[in-house]
Design a protein around this motif. Structure first.
Motif, PDB file in Angstrom:
ATOM      1  N   TYR A  33       0.836  -1.199   0.000  1.00  0.00           N
ATOM      2  CA  TYR A  33       0.000   0.000   0.000  1.00  0.00           C
ATOM      3  C   TYR A  33       0.872   1.249   0.000  1.00  0.00           C
ATOM      4  N   SER A  34       0.357   2.295  -0.644  1.00  0.00           N
ATOM      5  CA  SER A  34       1.102   3.551  -0.725  1.00  0.00           C
ATOM      6  C   SER A  34       0.682   4.524   0.363  1.00  0.00           C
ATOM      7  N   GLN A  77       1.005   8.338 -16.790  1.00  0.00           N
ATOM      8  CA  GLN A  77      -0.291   8.261 -16.114  1.00  0.00           C
ATOM      9  C   GLN A  77      -0.276   8.856 -14.705  1.00  0.00           C
ATOM     10  N   GLN A  78       0.896   9.069 -14.152  1.00  0.00           N
ATOM     11  CA  GLN A  78       1.046   9.647 -12.810  1.00  0.00           C
ATOM     12  C   GLN A  78       0.175   8.909 -11.776  1.00  0.00           C
ATOM     13  N   LEU A  79       0.341   7.593 -11.760  1.00  0.00           N
ATOM     14  CA  LEU A  79      -0.441   6.783 -10.826  1.00  0.00           C
ATOM     15  C   LEU A  79      -0.178   7.160  -9.376  1.00  0.00           C
ATOM     16  N   TYR A  80       0.991   7.693  -9.100  1.00  0.00           N
ATOM     17  CA  TYR A  80       1.351   8.019  -7.725  1.00  0.00           C
ATOM     18  C   TYR A  80       0.464   9.106  -7.118  1.00  0.00           C
ATOM     19  N   LEU A  81      -0.290   9.832  -7.956  1.00  0.00           N
ATOM     20  CA  LEU A  81      -1.184  10.868  -7.446  1.00  0.00           C
ATOM     21  C   LEU A  81      -2.471  10.293  -6.862  1.00  0.00           C
ATOM     22  N   ASP A 118       7.502   3.469   0.199  1.00  0.00           N
ATOM     23  CA  ASP A 118       8.517   4.516   0.062  1.00  0.00           C
ATOM     24  C   ASP A 118       8.743   4.889  -1.406  1.00  0.00           C
ATOM     25  N   TYR A 119       8.653   3.915  -2.302  1.00  0.00           N
ATOM     26  CA  TYR A 119       8.845   4.194  -3.727  1.00  0.00           C
ATOM     27  C   TYR A 119       7.806   5.196  -4.230  1.00  0.00           C
ATOM     28  N   ILE A 120       6.537   4.950  -3.911  1.00  0.00           N
ATOM     29  CA  ILE A 120       5.469   5.837  -4.368  1.00  0.00           C
ATOM     30  C   ILE A 120       5.559   7.197  -3.688  1.00  0.00           C
ATOM     31  N   ASN A 121       5.833   7.215  -2.398  1.00  0.00           N
ATOM     32  CA  ASN A 121       5.909   8.494  -1.693  1.00  0.00           C
ATOM     33  C   ASN A 121       7.100   9.328  -2.149  1.00  0.00           C
TER      34      ASN A 121
END
Length: 349
Positions: A145-146, A251-255, A289-292
């Protein structure tokens, strides 16, 4: 304090058990608090002089010990969702029942030291198991989970510390019965459960893999397809890495504040086991941590630079994909060594 503690546990348990809809963890918490309310209610018998005999006092002390088992039920379910069932509840309760029945049949006072010793040993084992299970649960969350809001159990450290004080007070007051000792016990028990209730109000439990539900000490989850996530990187194993970078850039999925590793795996057409292995074994970083880090690098820093005066930190955190400003601050500090405000001031200079 005895009456106040009874009213507190009775009221909160009633609210939890009559609230609909309620989650499994809320039901277990409500039942645990209802049991504690009954324990506080039985102590009121001691205020009637005609009933206060040595045998009654000792019998009630044996029943008091059951509270330790009741507390462990909630902690075990919180750190290992789905593990608890009625059979395990009975097994965990049975030693306390045996001690109590033996005393009620014999009224043999020297059994007390053995009972207290068992309670301390039981408590120590439960604390060790819950600590291990909590770390495993936290690791599972960060690998899948992010976000961590309302799903992590880091707050258990505070509760465990207060639990130790509550238990130590109970053991002391059981051997040296005083009014002030009982008062401290009632206050500490109310504070303990107030902290747990506060953090549990919006707690969401994350389902664990099936093999982890029955084994509290299992170290690594085994995925549904049987892959352990430690296979050798043979060139094609991480063939999705370019697609991962492309999807994140375009796609900027991290948003997405609720992004999970399964969402990313579906977007790049791979298995989440392989993707988790890539993060942990190749990049030496968790999915969380990767996504953040992407949120900070691709959004947070840019927004702080582009809008140094017109956008506040709360809005920047939200537009960067974070669920809360506090998480944004912690991630930003970890990534840059500065708080968002310090970073903004450094840019202005």
């Amino acid at each position: 304090m005895n009456g106040a503690a009874f009213m507190f546990f009775g009221y909160v348990s009633f609210r939890l058990l009559t609230h609909k809809p309620r989650s499994r963890i809320q039901s277990i918490l409500g039942l645990t608090l209802a049991f504690w309310a009954l324990l506080e209610l039985k102590d009121i018998l001691l205020y009637f002089p005609s009933l206060k005999t040595e045998q009654l006092v000792n019998s009630l002390l044996f029943i008091d010990g059951w509270a330790v088992a009741a507390c462990s039920f909630y902690l075990l379910e919180l750190t290992a969702p789905g593990w608890l069932n009625w059979k395990k509840v009975f097994l965990l309760f049975s030693p306390y029942m045996v001690f109590t029945i033996v005393y009620l049949c014999t009224f043999y006072a020297p059994i007390f030291p053995f009972y207290f010793g068992f309670i301390l040993l039981y408590s120590a084992v439960i604390v060790l198991i819950v600590t291990f299970a909590a770390r495993r649960y936290q690791r599972y969350i960060r690998n899948n989970y992010s976000y961590s809001e309302h799903i992590d159990v880091a707050w258990l450290k505070k509760a465990t510390f207060i639990l130790a004080i509550c238990l130590a007070t109970w053991v002391y007051t059981s051997m040296n019965i005083t009014g002030w000792g009982d008062t401290i016990y009632y206050i500490s028990s109310v504070i303990l459960w107030f902290v747990i209730i506060h953090y549990s109000a919006h707690q969401i439990t994350i389902p664990m893999p099936n093999n982890l539900k029955g084994n509290l000490l299992a170290k690594e989850p085994v995925e549904e397809n049987g892959t352990s996530g430690t296979e050798q990187d043979n060139g094609s194993y991480y063939a999705f890495r370019e697609e991962l970078l492309k999807v994140m850039e375009e796609q900027q999925l991290y948003l997405n504040p609720k992004l999970t590793i399964s969402d990313v795996a579906n977007a790049i057409g791979t298995n989440r086991t392989y993707l988790s292995s890539y993060f942990n074994n190749k990049l030496n970083i968790t999915f969380y941590d990767y996504i953040n880090n992407l949120r900070i690098e691709k959004a947070g820093k840019q927004l702080l630079t582009t809008y140094p005066y017109t956008m506040n930190i709360d809005e920047i955190a939200e537009r960067s994909g974070f669920n809360s400003t506090s998480t944004f601050r912690r991630a930003f500090l970890k990534n840059t060594g500065m708080t968002p405000l310090q970073y903004r001031k450094s840019i202005q200079k």
